[in-house]
Design a protein around this motif. Structure first.
Motif, PDB file in Angstrom:
ATOM      1  N   ILE A 102       2.431  -6.555  -9.828  1.00 11.26           N
ATOM      2  CA  ILE A 102       2.757  -5.511  -8.857  1.00 11.26           C
ATOM      3  C   ILE A 102       1.440  -4.827  -8.510  1.00 11.26           C
ATOM      4  O   ILE A 102       0.812  -4.193  -9.363  1.00 11.26           O
ATOM      5  CB  ILE A 102       3.750  -4.479  -9.431  1.00 11.26           C
ATOM      6  CG1 ILE A 102       4.954  -5.175 -10.085  1.00 11.26           C
ATOM      7  CG2 ILE A 102       4.182  -3.512  -8.331  1.00 11.26           C
ATOM      8  CD1 ILE A 102       5.752  -6.051  -9.164  1.00 11.26           C
ATOM      9  N   ILE A 103       1.018  -4.949  -7.273  1.00  7.88           N
ATOM     10  CA  ILE A 103      -0.290  -4.435  -6.865  1.00  7.88           C
ATOM     11  C   ILE A 103      -0.080  -3.425  -5.739  1.00  7.88           C
ATOM     12  O   ILE A 103       0.442  -3.765  -4.670  1.00  7.88           O
ATOM     13  CB  ILE A 103      -1.193  -5.583  -6.370  1.00  7.88           C
ATOM     14  CG1 ILE A 103      -1.279  -6.695  -7.427  1.00  7.88           C
ATOM     15  CG2 ILE A 103      -2.589  -5.059  -6.024  1.00  7.88           C
ATOM     16  CD1 ILE A 103      -1.803  -8.004  -6.889  1.00  7.88           C
ATOM     17  N   VAL A 104      -0.476  -2.185  -5.994  1.00 15.11           N
ATOM     18  CA  VAL A 104      -0.377  -1.114  -4.995  1.00 15.11           C
ATOM     19  C   VAL A 104      -1.793  -0.661  -4.670  1.00 15.11           C
ATOM     20  O   VAL A 104      -2.540  -0.250  -5.572  1.00 15.11           O
ATOM     21  CB  VAL A 104       0.463   0.070  -5.503  1.00 15.11           C
ATOM     22  CG1 VAL A 104       0.607   1.123  -4.405  1.00 15.11           C
ATOM     23  CG2 VAL A 104       1.837  -0.402  -5.973  1.00 15.11           C
ATOM     24  N   VAL A 105      -2.173  -0.744  -3.416  1.00 12.63           N
ATOM     25  CA  VAL A 105      -3.539  -0.427  -2.995  1.00 12.63           C
ATOM     26  C   VAL A 105      -3.522   0.661  -1.938  1.00 12.63           C
ATOM     27  O   VAL A 105      -2.497   0.939  -1.301  1.00 12.63           O
ATOM     28  CB  VAL A 105      -4.246  -1.687  -2.444  1.00 12.63           C
ATOM     29  CG1 VAL A 105      -4.415  -2.736  -3.529  1.00 12.63           C
ATOM     30  CG2 VAL A 105      -3.477  -2.278  -1.264  1.00 12.63           C
ATOM     31  N   ALA A 106      -4.685   1.283  -1.734  1.00 15.07           N
ATOM     32  CA  ALA A 106      -4.805   2.331  -0.716  1.00 15.07           C
ATOM     33  C   ALA A 106      -4.764   1.749   0.685  1.00 15.07           C
ATOM     34  O   ALA A 106      -4.185   2.330   1.605  1.00 15.07           O
ATOM     35  CB  ALA A 106      -6.090   3.122  -0.926  1.00 15.07           C
ATOM     36  N   GLU A 107      -5.394   0.598   0.866  1.00 14.07           N
ATOM     37  CA  GLU A 107      -5.410  -0.097   2.153  1.00 14.07           C
ATOM     38  C   GLU A 107      -5.363  -1.592   1.892  1.00 14.07           C
ATOM     39  O   GLU A 107      -5.787  -2.074   0.830  1.00 14.07           O
ATOM     40  CB  GLU A 107      -6.680   0.227   2.948  1.00 14.07           C
ATOM     41  CG  GLU A 107      -6.686   1.578   3.636  1.00 14.07           C
ATOM     42  CD  GLU A 107      -5.781   1.621   4.862  1.00 14.07           C
ATOM     43  OE1 GLU A 107      -5.230   0.568   5.248  1.00 14.07           O
ATOM     44  OE2 GLU A 107      -5.628   2.714   5.426  1.00 14.07           O
ATOM     45  N   LYS A 108      -4.868  -2.323   2.880  1.00 13.80           N
ATOM     46  CA  LYS A 108      -4.926  -3.776   2.823  1.00 13.80           C
ATOM     47  C   LYS A 108      -5.866  -4.225   3.939  1.00 13.80           C
ATOM     48  O   LYS A 108      -5.474  -4.309   5.105  1.00 13.80           O
ATOM     49  CB  LYS A 108      -3.532  -4.399   2.976  1.00 13.80           C
ATOM     50  CG  LYS A 108      -2.660  -4.207   1.746  1.00 13.80           C
ATOM     51  CD  LYS A 108      -1.402  -5.056   1.770  1.00 13.80           C
ATOM     52  CE  LYS A 108      -0.341  -4.484   2.650  1.00 13.80           C
ATOM     53  NZ  LYS A 108       0.968  -5.165   2.507  1.00 13.80           N
ATOM     54  N   LYS A 120       0.851  -1.188   0.000  1.00 17.16           N
ATOM     55  CA  LYS A 120       0.000   0.000   0.000  1.00 17.16           C
ATOM     56  C   LYS A 120       0.886   1.236   0.000  1.00 17.16           C
ATOM     57  O   LYS A 120       2.056   1.189   0.394  1.00 17.16           O
ATOM     58  CB  LYS A 120      -0.945  -0.002   1.202  1.00 17.16           C
ATOM     59  CG  LYS A 120      -0.281   0.041   2.573  1.00 17.16           C
ATOM     60  CD  LYS A 120      -1.331  -0.056   3.660  1.00 17.16           C
ATOM     61  CE  LYS A 120      -0.696   0.034   5.045  1.00 17.16           C
ATOM     62  NZ  LYS A 120      -1.699  -0.091   6.121  1.00 17.16           N
ATOM     63  N   GLY A 121       0.311   2.343  -0.457  1.00 18.46           N
ATOM     64  CA  GLY A 121       1.081   3.574  -0.518  1.00 18.46           C
ATOM     65  C   GLY A 121       0.850   4.298  -1.825  1.00 18.46           C
ATOM     66  O   GLY A 121      -0.112   4.034  -2.554  1.00 18.46           O
ATOM     67  N   ASP A 122       1.752   5.201  -2.139  1.00 16.87           N
ATOM     68  CA  ASP A 122       1.691   5.964  -3.378  1.00 16.87           C
ATOM     69  C   ASP A 122       2.164   5.095  -4.546  1.00 16.87           C
ATOM     70  O   ASP A 122       3.234   4.477  -4.475  1.00 16.87           O
ATOM     71  CB  ASP A 122       2.562   7.214  -3.258  1.00 16.87           C
ATOM     72  CG  ASP A 122       2.589   8.032  -4.523  1.00 16.87           C
ATOM     73  OD1 ASP A 122       1.654   8.820  -4.738  1.00 16.87           O
ATOM     74  OD2 ASP A 122       3.551   7.879  -5.300  1.00 16.87           O
ATOM     75  N   GLN A 123       1.374   5.034  -5.604  1.00 12.26           N
ATOM     76  CA  GLN A 123       1.691   4.160  -6.742  1.00 12.26           C
ATOM     77  C   GLN A 123       3.087   4.422  -7.291  1.00 12.26           C
ATOM     78  O   GLN A 123       3.905   3.504  -7.435  1.00 12.26           O
ATOM     79  CB  GLN A 123       0.658   4.390  -7.857  1.00 12.26           C
ATOM     80  CG  GLN A 123      -0.712   3.797  -7.589  1.00 12.26           C
ATOM     81  CD  GLN A 123      -0.820   2.364  -8.081  1.00 12.26           C
ATOM     82  OE1 GLN A 123       0.099   1.828  -8.713  1.00 12.26           O
ATOM     83  NE2 GLN A 123      -1.939   1.726  -7.779  1.00 12.26           N
ATOM     84  N   ASP A 124       3.358   5.682  -7.618  1.00 11.60           N
ATOM     85  CA  ASP A 124       4.641   6.009  -8.246  1.00 11.60           C
ATOM     86  C   ASP A 124       5.807   5.738  -7.302  1.00 11.60           C
ATOM     87  O   ASP A 124       6.854   5.218  -7.713  1.00 11.60           O
ATOM     88  CB  ASP A 124       4.652   7.474  -8.688  1.00 11.60           C
ATOM     89  CG  ASP A 124       3.687   7.748  -9.833  1.00 11.60           C
ATOM     90  OD1 ASP A 124       3.322   6.782 -10.540  1.00 11.60           O
ATOM     91  OD2 ASP A 124       3.291   8.911 -10.006  1.00 11.60           O
ATOM     92  N   GLU A 125       5.634   6.092  -6.040  1.00  7.40           N
ATOM     93  CA  GLU A 125       6.712   5.908  -5.067  1.00  7.40           C
ATOM     94  C   GLU A 125       7.029   4.430  -4.859  1.00  7.40           C
ATOM     95  O   GLU A 125       8.203   4.031  -4.842  1.00  7.40           O
ATOM     96  CB  GLU A 125       6.332   6.559  -3.744  1.00  7.40           C
ATOM     97  CG  GLU A 125       7.433   6.522  -2.700  1.00  7.40           C
ATOM     98  CD  GLU A 125       7.080   7.298  -1.444  1.00  7.40           C
ATOM     99  OE1 GLU A 125       7.907   7.298  -0.516  1.00  7.40           O
ATOM    100  OE2 GLU A 125       5.992   7.903  -1.379  1.00  7.40           O
ATOM    101  N   GLN A 126       5.999   3.610  -4.724  1.00 11.31           N
ATOM    102  CA  GLN A 126       6.228   2.189  -4.491  1.00 11.31           C
ATOM    103  C   GLN A 126       6.826   1.498  -5.716  1.00 11.31           C
ATOM    104  O   GLN A 126       7.707   0.640  -5.595  1.00 11.31           O
ATOM    105  CB  GLN A 126       4.918   1.508  -4.080  1.00 11.31           C
ATOM    106  CG  GLN A 126       4.385   1.936  -2.708  1.00 11.31           C
ATOM    107  CD  GLN A 126       5.359   1.623  -1.592  1.00 11.31           C
ATOM    108  OE1 GLN A 126       6.264   2.412  -1.299  1.00 11.31           O
ATOM    109  NE2 GLN A 126       5.199   0.477  -0.963  1.00 11.31           N
ATOM    110  N   ARG A 127       6.376   1.870  -6.895  1.00 12.68           N
ATOM    111  CA  ARG A 127       6.926   1.265  -8.107  1.00 12.68           C
ATOM    112  C   ARG A 127       8.378   1.692  -8.329  1.00 12.68           C
ATOM    113  O   ARG A 127       9.205   0.905  -8.808  1.00 12.68           O
ATOM    114  CB  ARG A 127       6.051   1.618  -9.309  1.00 12.68           C
ATOM    115  CG  ARG A 127       4.711   0.870  -9.282  1.00 12.68           C
ATOM    116  CD  ARG A 127       3.827   1.224 -10.457  1.00 12.68           C
ATOM    117  NE  ARG A 127       2.584   0.478 -10.400  1.00 12.68           N
ATOM    118  CZ  ARG A 127       2.399  -0.745 -10.885  1.00 12.68           C
ATOM    119  NH1 ARG A 127       3.417  -1.362 -11.477  1.00 12.68           N
ATOM    120  NH2 ARG A 127       1.242  -1.355 -10.793  1.00 12.68           N
ATOM    121  N   LEU A 128       8.692   2.943  -7.973  1.00  9.74           N
ATOM    122  CA  LEU A 128      10.076   3.398  -8.082  1.00  9.74           C
ATOM    123  C   LEU A 128      10.971   2.619  -7.123  1.00  9.74           C
ATOM    124  O   LEU A 128      12.097   2.218  -7.495  1.00  9.74           O
ATOM    125  CB  LEU A 128      10.166   4.892  -7.802  1.00  9.74           C
ATOM    126  CG  LEU A 128      11.575   5.504  -7.861  1.00  9.74           C
ATOM    127  CD1 LEU A 128      12.175   5.336  -9.247  1.00  9.74           C
ATOM    128  CD2 LEU A 128      11.532   6.977  -7.456  1.00  9.74           C
TER     129      LEU A 128
END
Length: 224
Positions: free
Chosen positions: A141-147, A119-127
């Motif tokens: 690669i899955i980025v979500v607002a909450e788990k 979870k977190g900011d999409q761009d930040e986590q992918r970077l």
């Protein structure tokens, strides 16, 4: 048998919260409050609503908001900019993988479906994933607002998962372990000594899934 392994990122694959802790310590020193203890100041920071989600930008916002609430002198633009630098230093810190992560992913990737679930900011986590050198080990690669429980139920539907062959692996009882188990997943709990205190809960073994507790990420090779 091929399993579906969803793996947390921050403080499971690489060090993360320790850098937020360093920034918090710098903030507390800069605030220089006359009566509140560091523990009390941290409590105020944690009370600030997460209006911008997770990640560095949200953290900077929370520090600045806490400063406005606690500062015993005039709040200046210069002070708020100084606080911003505490958070920006987190992004400039070199990536530090958890011991054994790369070798373990090399072992697991040919055998199972691996996905990052963070979870977190999409761009930040992918970077961060790109900088880690680990991206090629993961099919998704899955980025979500909450788990939460609904997140894991949605994953079962989206990927047509068999819950008994699906695992969430991470260090956070609040986000990785408890909601996954409640949704029917299996879970692997790998405690980290510097897990963010907002993510700490008692582990609740709800649902029918299996729960493993390991001492290190590298121990996954003994079970998968």
């Amino acid at each position: 048998m091929r399993q579906h392994l969803f793996i947390d990122a921050d403080d499971t694959l690489w060090e993360n919260n320790i850098y937020f802790e360093h920034a918090t310590e710098a903030f507390i020193e800069f605030l220089d409050h006359s009566s509140l203890s560091p523990h009390e100041i941290r409590a105020v920071i944690n009370e600030v609503e997460l209006t911008q989600g997770y990640g560095t930008a949200s953290f900077i916002h929370r520090l600045q908001k806490a400063y406005r609430r606690l500062c015993e002198r005039d709040v200046t633009t210069e002070a708020l900019e100084r606080i911003k630098t505490f958070g920006e230093q987190i992004q400039r810190h070199p990536m530090q993988l958890i011991d054994g992560v790369k070798e373990t992913l090399e072992y697991l990737a040919p055998r199972h479906m691996l996905a990052v679930l963070t979870k977190g900011d999409q761009d930040e986590q992918r970077l961060k994933l790109d900088n880690s050198g680990l991206a090629d080990y993961f099919e998704h690669i899955i980025v979500v607002a909450e788990k939460n429980v609904e997140t894991y139920k949605d994953l079962i539907q989206k990927f047509a998962l068999l819950p008994e062959r699906s695992w969430m692996i991470g260090n956070s009882p609040r986000s990785d372990i408890n909601p996954a188990l409640a949704a029917g997943f299996n879970a692997v709990f790998i405690p980290h000594p510097h897990t963010w205190d907002m993510e700490i809960q008692d582990v609740r073994h709800e649902g029918n899934g299996h729960l493993l507790t390991l001492h290190a990420f590298s121990e996954l090779r003994q079970h998968f």
